[in-house]
Enzyme design. Sequence first.
Site, mmCIF file in Angstrom:
data_model
loop_
_atom_site.group_PDB
_atom_site.id
_atom_site.type_symbol
_atom_site.label_atom_id
_atom_site.label_comp_id
_atom_site.label_asym_id
_atom_site.label_seq_id
_atom_site.Cartn_x
_atom_site.Cartn_y
_atom_site.Cartn_z
ATOM 1 N N SER A 166 0.839 -1.497 0.253
ATOM 2 C CA SER A 166 -0.247 -0.163 -0.283
ATOM 3 C C SER A 166 0.694 1.089 -0.072
ATOM 4 O O SER A 166 0.512 2.558 0.229
ATOM 5 C CB SER A 166 -0.417 0.296 1.007
ATOM 6 O OG SER A 166 -0.172 0.084 2.268
ATOM 7 N N ASN A 215 -1.855 -3.231 13.006
ATOM 8 C CA ASN A 215 -3.283 -3.002 13.209
ATOM 9 C C ASN A 215 -3.861 -1.603 13.398
ATOM 10 O O ASN A 215 -4.731 -1.341 13.746
ATOM 11 C CB ASN A 215 -3.629 -4.580 13.875
ATOM 12 C CG ASN A 215 -3.573 -5.064 12.867
ATOM 13 O OD1 ASN A 215 -2.845 -5.089 11.733
ATOM 14 N ND2 ASN A 215 -4.174 -6.906 13.004
ATOM 15 N N THR A 273 -40.760 25.790 -7.884
ATOM 16 C CA THR A 273 -41.631 24.328 -7.897
ATOM 17 C C THR A 273 -41.097 23.382 -8.859
ATOM 18 O O THR A 273 -42.185 24.376 -9.856
ATOM 19 C CB THR A 273 -42.805 24.175 -6.739
ATOM 20 O OG1 THR A 273 -43.550 24.892 -7.169
ATOM 21 C CG2 THR A 273 -42.209 24.700 -4.957
ATOM 22 N N HIS A 274 -40.816 22.697 -8.841
ATOM 23 C CA HIS A 274 -40.857 21.746 -10.260
ATOM 24 C C HIS A 274 -40.151 22.313 -11.555
ATOM 25 O O HIS A 274 -40.960 22.469 -12.473
ATOM 26 C CB HIS A 274 -42.408 21.096 -10.901
ATOM 27 C CG HIS A 274 -43.742 20.743 -9.488
ATOM 28 N ND1 HIS A 274 -43.805 19.082 -9.585
ATOM 29 C CD2 HIS A 274 -44.363 21.377 -8.480
ATOM 30 C CE1 HIS A 274 -44.383 19.556 -8.622
ATOM 31 N NE2 HIS A 274 -44.469 20.578 -8.064
ATOM 32 N N SER A 333 -14.559 27.761 -25.038
ATOM 33 C CA SER A 333 -14.464 26.462 -26.024
ATOM 34 C C SER A 333 -13.203 26.279 -27.138
ATOM 35 O O SER A 333 -12.622 27.584 -27.685
ATOM 36 C CB SER A 333 -16.139 26.438 -27.028
ATOM 37 O OG SER A 333 -15.829 25.531 -28.154
ATOM 38 N N LYS A 371 -18.512 30.703 -26.553
ATOM 39 C CA LYS A 371 -18.736 30.325 -25.696
ATOM 40 C C LYS A 371 -18.445 30.030 -24.228
ATOM 41 O O LYS A 371 -17.189 30.900 -24.287
ATOM 42 C CB LYS A 371 -18.058 28.808 -26.064
ATOM 43 C CG LYS A 371 -19.113 27.983 -27.130
ATOM 44 C CD LYS A 371 -20.572 27.553 -26.159
ATOM 45 C CE LYS A 371 -20.854 27.198 -25.154
ATOM 46 N NZ LYS A 371 -21.285 26.308 -25.289
ATOM 47 N N ASN A 417 -18.136 28.749 -20.796
ATOM 48 C CA ASN A 417 -18.545 27.402 -19.911
ATOM 49 C C ASN A 417 -18.447 27.842 -18.896
ATOM 50 O O ASN A 417 -17.445 28.036 -18.357
ATOM 51 C CB ASN A 417 -18.542 26.185 -20.779
ATOM 52 C CG ASN A 417 -18.714 25.942 -22.082
ATOM 53 O OD1 ASN A 417 -19.603 26.389 -22.300
ATOM 54 N ND2 ASN A 417 -17.606 25.673 -22.098
ATOM 55 N N GLU A 431 -20.081 22.245 -13.279
ATOM 56 C CA GLU A 431 -20.269 21.000 -13.922
ATOM 57 C C GLU A 431 -19.517 20.656 -12.585
ATOM 58 O O GLU A 431 -19.864 19.074 -12.781
ATOM 59 C CB GLU A 431 -20.112 21.261 -14.419
ATOM 60 C CG GLU A 431 -20.802 22.672 -15.711
ATOM 61 C CD GLU A 431 -20.630 22.410 -17.855
ATOM 62 O OE1 GLU A 431 -20.928 21.289 -18.927
ATOM 63 O OE2 GLU A 431 -19.845 23.882 -17.971
ATOM 64 N N TYR A 443 -9.022 -7.619 12.707
ATOM 65 C CA TYR A 443 -7.802 -6.932 11.122
ATOM 66 C C TYR A 443 -8.145 -8.298 10.426
ATOM 67 O O TYR A 443 -8.177 -9.686 10.500
ATOM 68 C CB TYR A 443 -6.786 -6.586 11.724
ATOM 69 C CG TYR A 443 -5.902 -6.188 10.730
ATOM 70 C CD1 TYR A 443 -6.510 -4.445 10.182
ATOM 71 C CD2 TYR A 443 -5.307 -6.738 9.383
ATOM 72 C CE1 TYR A 443 -5.950 -3.993 8.612
ATOM 73 C CE2 TYR A 443 -4.582 -6.290 8.330
ATOM 74 C CZ TYR A 443 -5.270 -4.989 7.718
ATOM 75 O OH TYR A 443 -4.718 -4.485 6.970
ATOM 76 N N GLN A 446 -7.318 -2.425 4.312
ATOM 77 C CA GLN A 446 -6.472 -1.709 4.065
ATOM 78 C C GLN A 446 -7.090 -0.776 2.338
ATOM 79 O O GLN A 446 -7.008 0.066 1.616
ATOM 80 C CB GLN A 446 -5.370 -2.410 3.293
ATOM 81 C CG GLN A 446 -3.946 -1.646 2.486
ATOM 82 C CD GLN A 446 -3.028 -2.556 1.306
ATOM 83 O OE1 GLN A 446 -2.302 -2.578 2.976
ATOM 84 N NE2 GLN A 446 -2.580 -2.746 0.842
ATOM 85 N N LYS A 497 -8.352 3.727 2.721
ATOM 86 C CA LYS A 497 -7.856 4.884 2.036
ATOM 87 C C LYS A 497 -7.447 5.587 1.072
ATOM 88 O O LYS A 497 -8.146 6.697 0.846
ATOM 89 C CB LYS A 497 -5.431 4.315 2.040
ATOM 90 C CG LYS A 497 -5.544 3.352 3.017
ATOM 91 C CD LYS A 497 -4.368 3.633 3.915
ATOM 92 C CE LYS A 497 -4.108 2.880 5.577
ATOM 93 N NZ LYS A 497 -5.282 1.563 5.267
HETATM 94 N N1 ARG Z 1 -1.791 -1.655 5.346
HETATM 95 C C1 ARG Z 1 -2.380 -1.638 6.426
HETATM 96 C C2 ARG Z 1 -3.329 -2.051 6.610
HETATM 97 O O1 ARG Z 1 -3.545 -0.206 5.734
HETATM 98 C C3 ARG Z 1 -1.791 -1.782 7.585
HETATM 99 C C4 ARG Z 1 -1.618 -3.042 8.761
HETATM 100 C C5 ARG Z 1 -1.181 -4.597 7.886
HETATM 101 N N2 ARG Z 1 -1.140 -5.464 9.341
HETATM 102 C C6 ARG Z 1 -1.970 -6.665 9.177
HETATM 103 N N3 ARG Z 1 -1.684 -7.635 9.641
HETATM 104 N N4 ARG Z 1 -1.121 -7.042 7.952
HETATM 105 O O2 ARG Z 1 -3.930 -2.016 6.091
#
Ligand code: ARG
Length: 463
Positions: free
Chosen positions: A22, A109, A154-155, A276, A282, A284, A289, A316, A321, A324
């Site tokens: 990650s 964790n 309204t509407h 544009s 134009k 815009n 949007e 966990y 993961q 994120k």
């Molecule tokens: N990169 C992991 C996460 O974002 C961290 C925790 C990992 N823990 C483990 N026991 N693999 O969740």
Amino acid sequence: MKLWGGRFTKPTNELVDEYTSSIGFDQKLAKHDIKGSLAHVEMLGKCGIIPVEDASQIKEGLKKVLAKIEAGEAELSEADEDIHMNVERLLIEEIGPVGGKLHTGRSRNDQVALDMRLYAREAIEEVIALLKAVQQALIGQAKTNMDTIMPGYTHLQRAQPVLFAHHMMAYVFMFQRDVERLEDSLKRVNKSPLGAGALAGTTFPIDRKFVADQLGFDGICENSLDAVSDRDFVVEFLSNSSLAGTHLSRLCEELVQWSSAEFNFVELDDSYTTGSSMMPQKKNPDVAELVRGKTGRLYGNLLGMLTTLKGLPLAYNKDMQEDKEGMFDSHETLKGALQLFAGMIESMEVKKESMYKAVTNDYSNATDLADYLVNKGLTFRESHAVVGQIVLHCIQAGIYLLDLSFEEFKQYSDVIEADIFDALQPETVVNARAAAGGTAKQSVLDQIEKAEQLLESSYADKV
Ligand code: ARG
């Protein structure tokens, strides 16, 4: 070798490293991770779990690691999976084997749960400040448009005239609920999970409260299994962002409509619009949007997270993961929109005359004619029928209510007096709605006052 490589006989398949790591995205948490580690190691020293000198050395090392990461000088590796293990490796490279004491009484964790809470807290505070700036911009437009009358719909059919200020204030109160929801969520976000260990707690005599206090948390997560499994606070942020996005998107839709030649109610400033490549004339409303469009991502992130969590056994699981990227994306998406919004609202030109024309060239004072007749003794149902007839006549004749002569009014109902002409003027119609929350000037001024009071109060006053 990997930090956890001891019990393995083979290295991981390269694709596994790539798939499970990650670091590509959680490096965003470097600052939060190190902040948490500094508090943790301080506690380890204070509680005598590691020597105070080692704790000091680790702290110095961590600060250097952070400086290197921030300067882009640290090499973050996929083989080290995530920000937590990268930081630990960099620390050991920096200060030697003593760095290996940092992870005492802690697991990734509880560590990752902590990092995400620190990130969420910061994101929430930032979004609240940005929402408040948008509210201020809307209040600013309200204050300068206390005499600007527009058709209320309204509407999407013209219904009754309202003050443009009243319309702006509707969004102020919408965003106020977003602010309050975010503030309220801080009560749940602002708890420290650190010390929960991998899932069951720790054998070391740690002081969780001390760590929580150092990090500015209001308390600790009470149950270690829950502490490492809980991502409700991520869901809440995604949900609160989605709803704020909904509100922004509704306003964007109005801005897009209002800035069309068909409405011609506002003109967005050149600096918040684009041209544009082909059509030279134009201008815009791209920002509006795109904010409307990006709301889709906010919903997607929410749905994705809810679905990821559904069915996960305690405690966990690596699935988590996945919290994120959605969290970061929703934060950035909302922030990007809000940063532009205040300026776009402030710089928008409000076309008072054009709105007034729309109000006078329609039948949006018909309810007031009906109310007038009720005041003269008709039941509302009788009055509704009479006014329906009058409106039909006007539509067929291609005129508006105020184009009728006194005699013509009289033909429909002899209770009508000469004061009808004043009663049907847009200003009278607006100011007649003087009950709390209505569109009368005084009522809108009261709304502004109330909103300004609400804006001043903050989470800090509430806890
Ligand atoms: N990169 C992991 C996460 O974002 C961290 C925790 C990992 N823990 C483990 N026991 N693999 O969740």
